[in-house]
Structure formats: C-alpha cells, structure tokens
Design an enzyme around this catalytic site. Structure first.
Site, short mmCIF file in Angstrom:
data_model
loop_
_atom_site.label_atom_id
_atom_site.label_comp_id
_atom_site.label_asym_id
_atom_site.label_seq_id
_atom_site.Cartn_x
_atom_site.Cartn_y
_atom_site.Cartn_z
N GLU A 86 79.55 80.39 35.11
CA GLU A 86 79.89 79.81 36.45
C GLU A 86 78.46 79.44 37.18
O GLU A 86 77.66 80.49 37.48
CB GLU A 86 80.68 80.69 37.18
N LYS A 270 87.23 88.60 43.93
CA LYS A 270 86.77 87.78 42.74
C LYS A 270 85.35 87.26 42.89
O LYS A 270 84.63 87.44 41.91
CB LYS A 270 87.68 86.52 42.64
N ASP A 286 82.61 97.41 29.16
CA ASP A 286 84.19 96.70 29.14
C ASP A 286 84.60 96.02 30.54
O ASP A 286 84.92 97.02 31.47
CB ASP A 286 85.21 97.81 28.87
N HIS A 384 76.70 74.50 44.90
CA HIS A 384 77.27 73.86 43.44
C HIS A 384 76.82 72.49 43.25
O HIS A 384 76.25 72.06 42.03
CB HIS A 384 79.01 73.78 43.46
#
Ligand code: MEV
Length: 431
Positions: A86, A270, A286, A384
């Site tokens: 990302e 998130k 993990d 972005h």
C-alpha cells in the site's frame, strides 16, 4: 542500530534512488553481505527455501520491502523494515516517527510472553464437579505441560497458570473450557502451546471422565499485551494552513469518532494494522494471529472500539497510546528459515520477542497518527497523489531525477494523468 540517523546525509532517504538506498543500508546496518543480499536481492527467498516452508510450492511471491526512518524507540534508533503493497504507509510511519522524536520518540513495553492454550471438555454429567477435579490436579497438569518442551523449560518458560470455566451453548449444553497460561519466551508460541494441550488431553480425560474435543491456542493473547506511547510537541503539529491547536484538536476529535463508533473503529484499527502487519511480515511473523487478537481485544468490552487513544498533556502537546495483544516470536517458524526475515530482525537490533513487540506496537501508533493527521486535515488523497504521480511519471517514461520533477509538476497542476505526463516529457525533450 545505535547511531542516530534521522536524516540520511545530504539527501533524504525517500529522495534517494533505489541504488543509493541500498548503499545506505549496507553502510549503516551491521549486517553481513549475505544478510544484505537477503534483504535487497529479489525475492529474499528462493523457491527451494519456500518449498521447506509450506506444501505444494511452485514459486515465491514478491512484495515491496521498505525501510521506515526516524524511529526512536525506548531511546534506541531503529531502522524498521516494512513489507506492504500500500502506498503512503511507509512514508506516513517515517514522517510521524520524525514528529515523535521531538517528544522523545516512542516509549514502549511488552508483557511477559504468556500465551493461552484452550481445551474443550465435553460429556460431563456435572460440569461443576469436573471443573473441581481439574483444579485439584492443577499443579500436576502444569508440571506436565512445562515438561513438554524441555528447551523452553531450560530457557525459563513453561506453564504459569491454569483456569477452568463452565460454558453453555444450546447446541451442546454445558461444557468445560480449560485455559493453560504458558510462557513461551521468544517464540510466538503456537507450536509449544498446541503440543502441550495435546499432551494434556488424555490426562484431563482421565481426571474428569469427560471427552476432550478441541486443544488449541487462543489468538486473544490478552496476557501478552504490548503498549507504546508518544508525545508530539504542539510546535511540530502546524502545517500550512493549519494551526497546531487545530491539528491537535482535529486528531483528538477523529480518534473520538473511532472510540464511539464501531464502523469508524474498524477503519481506524485497520490503519494501525497497516503498520503492524508490514513489520510482522518483514519479520516473518504470523500477522493473522496478531490481527485476530487485535480485533477481538478491540471488542473486549462487548462493543468494538479503537485500540489507540489520543489526548493532550498539561502543556497542550498531543499524546497517543496504543495497547494491543502482540504474540510475536523471533525463534521458530519463518523467522528461522526465511533469510530476509532473519536479516530484518537483525537490522532492527532485536534480540527478544518482547523487543519485537515493542517495535511493532510503536509502528502501529505512528501509522495511526499518520492516518488521523491526514484525515482530519487535508484528507489522505493528497499524500496518495504524490506517490501515484511518481508511478505515473515512471509509466510515462521518466527516469532518474526526472521522475520526482515530473511528479511534482503533475501534483502542482492537480492533473495526475498519464497523457499529461507524456506531454510534459515531450515538452522537456524539445531543444
Ligand atoms: C487506509 O489503508 C487506512 C486508513 O483508512 C486508516 C484510517 O482511516 O484511520 C486511512
């Protein structure tokens, strides 16, 4: 890494070419040539090595590996490897780590590495009596569990506690759940715990006369929390056209939204996991286990909420705290067989699982701040956009320094399109 390196010589790290960054890494990190090669050589893992990790291997799958800058964690400089697909994640972490330096960086700590193993016991005529019987054998069961892993035992790990609860579900009626709390030292611990639980099962059946069904680790590792905090000086928060108070109060208001609303909290968390997972993947850990634990922990009150909290101190500075389960390991699993993961741990100067947990939770907090700061001011699209513009510039055929220059112009013109990029390049080529 012991030497401070907030800036990288004359050029900022993100302004360097790929080759320059690699040269910088080779110079700054105390890694062997082989370890550097494992990090920068594509793909950091051979198909033959991958074949020893999982079944039915046909190849390996690459993802970007980047180095987040500026992290000062418990007074120690850490170059943080992050694996993510990302855009803006690494830049956001590095930038927020830079802001946090003025307030002393990140202060982090991790609990003892205690994992929970669960055992489900069915078929008991009287669950309360079954529970009592297990507790009467508590010591014996714990000693047996500790002896399951003599290496862990030698390192000071082993069973720490044993609890039994009576649960009830209409599908099966009453049943028992035994929790074994197991100190797994520098391992993530799934293997050690699962082995111990499987070993204890026949003993528990004998003790209770019941039937053991599941014997497995719980990913809600709430005995193994890691926490980080940081202070961002008010003076660091201003940026055109926003006052520092405005930025601070907007970040706090944005956090309050997540604290009050599960729909927002899911996205907020998130954002935290963008940073957490990227370091976990680089370190061969993990990340699904940490994800599962994080979200279950975020819902522990019965209502899903934010994992972090933001406020202000007596001097008006912004303060942030993140606390979450952090079951990570530096021995066993992929950390042992994946050369890049091994090198990543060494690059971070990590010698214990608790240290890794402290780095990961600090990066999660930085990542959360990056998102809140952008969202509560200019929005995330601008950040972005500049990265996207670099991709467009490269796709249009720009090379070297041209990429940055062209990307800057596209963003300035607010026109990040391939056709425009090609047009500008043609203009530049004209004599
Ligand atoms: C995007 O990957 C993450 C964010 O949505 C996090 C957030 O909203 O806090 C920007």
């Amino acid at each position: 890494m012991d030497k401070p390196m907030p800036e990288t010589g004359h050029k900022k790290f993100y302004r360097m070419s790929l080759e320059e960054r690699r040269a910088y890494l080779a110079k700054k990190a105390s890694l062997s040539e082989g370890e550097i090669a494992a990090l920068v050589g594509a793909p950091g893992l051979s198909a033959e090595q991958a074949d020893h990790m999982v079944e039915d291997v046909v190849g390996v799958f690459g993802l970007p590996l980047a180095l987040a800058q500026n992290f000062l964690i418990n007074g120690r400089e850490v170059l943080v490897p992050m694996v993510t697909e990302e855009p803006s994640v690494v830049a956001g972490a590095s930038f927020m780590a830079r802001l946090a330096r003025s307030g002393g960086g990140f202060i982090a700590q991790a609990d003892e590495p205690e994992m929970i193993g669960q055992m489900q016991i069915l078929g008991l005529p009287d669950a309360a009596v079954g529970r009592m019987k297990i507790l009467e054998h508590r010591q014996e069961l714990m000693e047996t569990a500790t002896k399951c892993d003599c290496i862990l035992e030698k390192l000071g790990g082993g069973a720490r506690d044993l609890e039994v609860r009576i649960l009830n579900h209409p599908a099966i009626g009453e049943f028992l759940v035994m929790h074994l709390v197991y100190d797994v030292r520098d391992a993530m611990g799934a293997n050690a715990v699962n082995t111990a639980m499987e070993r204890l099962a026949p003993l528990v059946e004998k003790i209770t006369g019941g039937r053991v069904l599941l014997r497995i680790l719980s990913n809600l590792a709430d005995r193994r929390l890691a926490r980080a905090r940081c202070t961002i000086l008010l003076s660091e928060l201003a940026f055109d056209p926003y006052s520092p108070q405005h930025v601070r109060d907007s970040i706090i208001a944005a956090w309050a939204f997540a604290a009050a609303d599960p729909y927002r909290a899911a996205t907020h968390n998130k954002g935290i996991m963008n940073g957490v997972d990227a370091v976990l993947i680089a370190a061969g850990n993990d990340w699904r286990a940490v994800e599962a634990g994080a979200h279950a922990y975020a819902a522990r009150s019965g209502r899903y909420t934010s994992l972090s909290s933001w406020g202000k101190d007596e001097n008006g500075n912004l303060t942030g705290v993140l606390e979450m389960p952090m079951p990570v390991g530096i021995v066993g699993g992929a950390t042992r067989v994946h050369p890049a993961a091994h090198a990543a741990l060494k690059l971070m100067g990590i010698t214990t699982a608790r240290q890794l947990a402290e780095v990961v939770v600090s990066v999660g907090l930085a990542q959360n701040l990056a998102a809140l700061r952008a969202l509560s001011t200019e929005g995330i699209q601008r950040g972005h956009m500049s990265l996207h513009a670099r991709q467009v510039a490269a796709a249009a055929g720009a090379a070297g320094d041209q990429i940055e220059k062209l990307a800057d112009q596209l963003v300035r013109e607010n026109n990040v399109r391939l056709e425009r990029a090609e047009e500008i390049l043609r203009e530049w080529k004209k004599p």
